[in-house]
Design a protein around this motif. Sequence first.
Motif, short mmCIF file in Angstrom:
data_model
loop_
_atom_site.label_atom_id
_atom_site.label_comp_id
_atom_site.label_asym_id
_atom_site.label_seq_id
_atom_site.Cartn_x
_atom_site.Cartn_y
_atom_site.Cartn_z
N PHE A 1 13.68 -34.79 -2.56
CA PHE A 1 12.98 -34.09 -3.00
C PHE A 1 12.38 -34.18 -1.75
CE2 PHE A 1 8.19 -32.06 -2.27
CZ PHE A 1 9.12 -30.69 -2.56
N GLY A 2 12.52 -33.27 -0.45
CA GLY A 2 11.06 -33.51 0.74
C GLY A 2 10.83 -32.17 0.95
N PHE A 3 9.77 -32.08 2.47
CA PHE A 3 9.12 -31.10 2.65
C PHE A 3 8.62 -31.20 3.99
CE2 PHE A 3 5.38 -28.64 2.25
CZ PHE A 3 5.56 -27.74 1.77
N PHE A 4 8.64 -29.99 4.18
CA PHE A 4 9.38 -29.31 6.00
C PHE A 4 7.87 -28.20 6.11
CE2 PHE A 4 9.83 -26.11 8.39
CZ PHE A 4 10.38 -26.34 10.13
N LEU B 1 16.66 -34.34 6.07
CA LEU B 1 16.19 -34.10 4.87
C LEU B 1 17.24 -34.22 4.38
CD1 LEU B 1 12.89 -32.49 4.74
CD2 LEU B 1 13.39 -33.97 4.44
N GLU B 2 18.60 -34.05 4.34
CA GLU B 2 20.22 -33.83 3.80
C GLU B 2 20.14 -33.04 2.94
OE1 GLU B 2 21.21 -38.24 3.13
OE2 GLU B 2 22.12 -38.34 4.88
N ASP B 3 20.70 -33.03 1.54
CA ASP B 3 21.03 -32.45 0.66
C ASP B 3 19.31 -32.33 -0.38
OD1 ASP B 3 21.45 -34.99 -0.28
OD2 ASP B 3 22.65 -34.20 -1.39
N ARG B 4 18.13 -32.64 -0.28
CA ARG B 4 17.90 -32.82 -0.67
C ARG B 4 16.91 -31.14 -1.39
NH1 ARG B 4 17.36 -36.93 2.59
NH2 ARG B 4 16.15 -39.22 1.42
N ASN B 5 16.20 -31.16 -2.58
CA ASN B 5 15.32 -30.02 -2.39
C ASN B 5 14.39 -30.22 -1.52
OD1 ASN B 5 14.39 -26.74 -3.45
ND2 ASN B 5 13.70 -27.65 -5.56
N ILE B 6 14.18 -29.03 -1.14
CA ILE B 6 13.31 -28.91 0.16
C ILE B 6 12.15 -27.77 -0.22
CG2 ILE B 6 12.82 -29.12 2.98
CD1 ILE B 6 15.92 -29.48 3.05
N GLY B 7 10.56 -28.31 0.29
CA GLY B 7 10.15 -26.97 -0.22
C GLY B 7 9.15 -27.20 1.26
N LEU B 8 8.60 -25.58 1.42
CA LEU B 8 7.50 -25.91 2.30
C LEU B 8 6.36 -24.71 2.60
CD1 LEU B 8 8.66 -22.77 3.77
CD2 LEU B 8 10.57 -23.76 4.51
N ASP B 9 5.88 -24.33 3.33
CA ASP B 9 4.59 -22.98 2.98
C ASP B 9 4.43 -22.15 3.80
OD1 ASP B 9 2.62 -23.89 0.32
OD2 ASP B 9 2.25 -25.47 0.68
N GLY B 10 5.29 -21.32 4.42
CA GLY B 10 5.22 -20.38 5.09
C GLY B 10 4.58 -19.59 6.21
N VAL B 11 3.82 -19.16 6.84
CA VAL B 11 3.63 -18.34 6.93
C VAL B 11 4.16 -16.63 6.87
CG1 VAL B 11 1.93 -19.46 9.19
CG2 VAL B 11 3.88 -18.01 9.68
N VAL B 12 3.09 -15.58 6.09
CA VAL B 12 3.78 -14.78 6.02
C VAL B 12 5.21 -14.12 6.89
CG1 VAL B 12 3.14 -12.58 4.81
CG2 VAL B 12 1.54 -14.31 4.69
N GLU B 13 4.85 -13.55 7.80
CA GLU B 13 5.67 -13.97 8.94
C GLU B 13 6.60 -13.63 8.71
OE1 GLU B 13 1.86 -15.06 11.64
OE2 GLU B 13 2.02 -14.33 9.27
#
Length: 286
Positions: free
Chosen positions: A73-76, A102-114
């Motif tokens: 697991f990683g976070f962007f 981050l290679e083949d990890r499951n990556i999370g992020l909190d993106g702005v709506v746009e």
Amino acid sequence: MDKDSEKIRELKIRKMRREEVGFAIEMAAAEGWNPGIHDGELFYEADHKGFFIAEVEGKPVGCASAVAYDDSFGFFGLYVINPEFRKKGIGMKLTEKCLEYLEDRNIGLDGVVENEKKYQQVMKFRSSYSNLRFEGRGGGEVPDGLMKISEVPFKKLLAYDREMFPAPRSGFLEKWVNQPDSYAFAALEDGDLKGYGVIRKCRAGYKIGPLFADDRDTAEKIFRALRASVPGETVYLDVPEPNKKAMEIAKKYHMNVMFKTIRMYSQKEPDIELDKVYGVTSFELG
């Protein structure tokens, strides 16, 4: 060849040095993200190799973080491009570098709506739910029955945190709960940890995060203790919208929604106890 093309030719993406983290925090502040006053050093401690900077003609113009918490697991986050250099392909190059790291990890992020559709179409991320940032005021009394987080054995805290976060984050968490200009409380029952929360000083006001608890009553008690620690200050709480009990607490204390982000993942949504997440740790690191 036009001037913009020449600049892009001279683009360099490299790892950020410790002393350069301030640049990323200032970029975040300029976007209105209101970082914590110690976020730079704390974020960098999470993964020294996971922070990147984009340079054009030797001048920093963008940044992003790609924190690898473990092998799966990683976070962007901390993704910002200087406004005058946007729409020139720099952001995509920076993103590619982060994803490569981050290679083949499951990556999370909190993106702005746009940016949601861009993350879906270009990066193939999947939207999971919204996080809402609430704003309110500090004050009140600290309820009885809580303890300072420094009195909780760290192994117990780490094990509890893991129920609500997709990976162990020992090094980061130990520094986060003990950072300067912050307050942190925990609830124990018969020796078992039932919840904990942290509130930290930011450029403006204080942010609560994380706020994890087994049930609404425990979450509200910790929330009251945190807001009572900063009387008269502006207080922010980032709430996962699916957690209706967390939403109820924010509304009970007359907090108003400022904006929302979209929590997204590159693979499937992690198996965490989202109903116990009453406040997100940070939009930048998950």
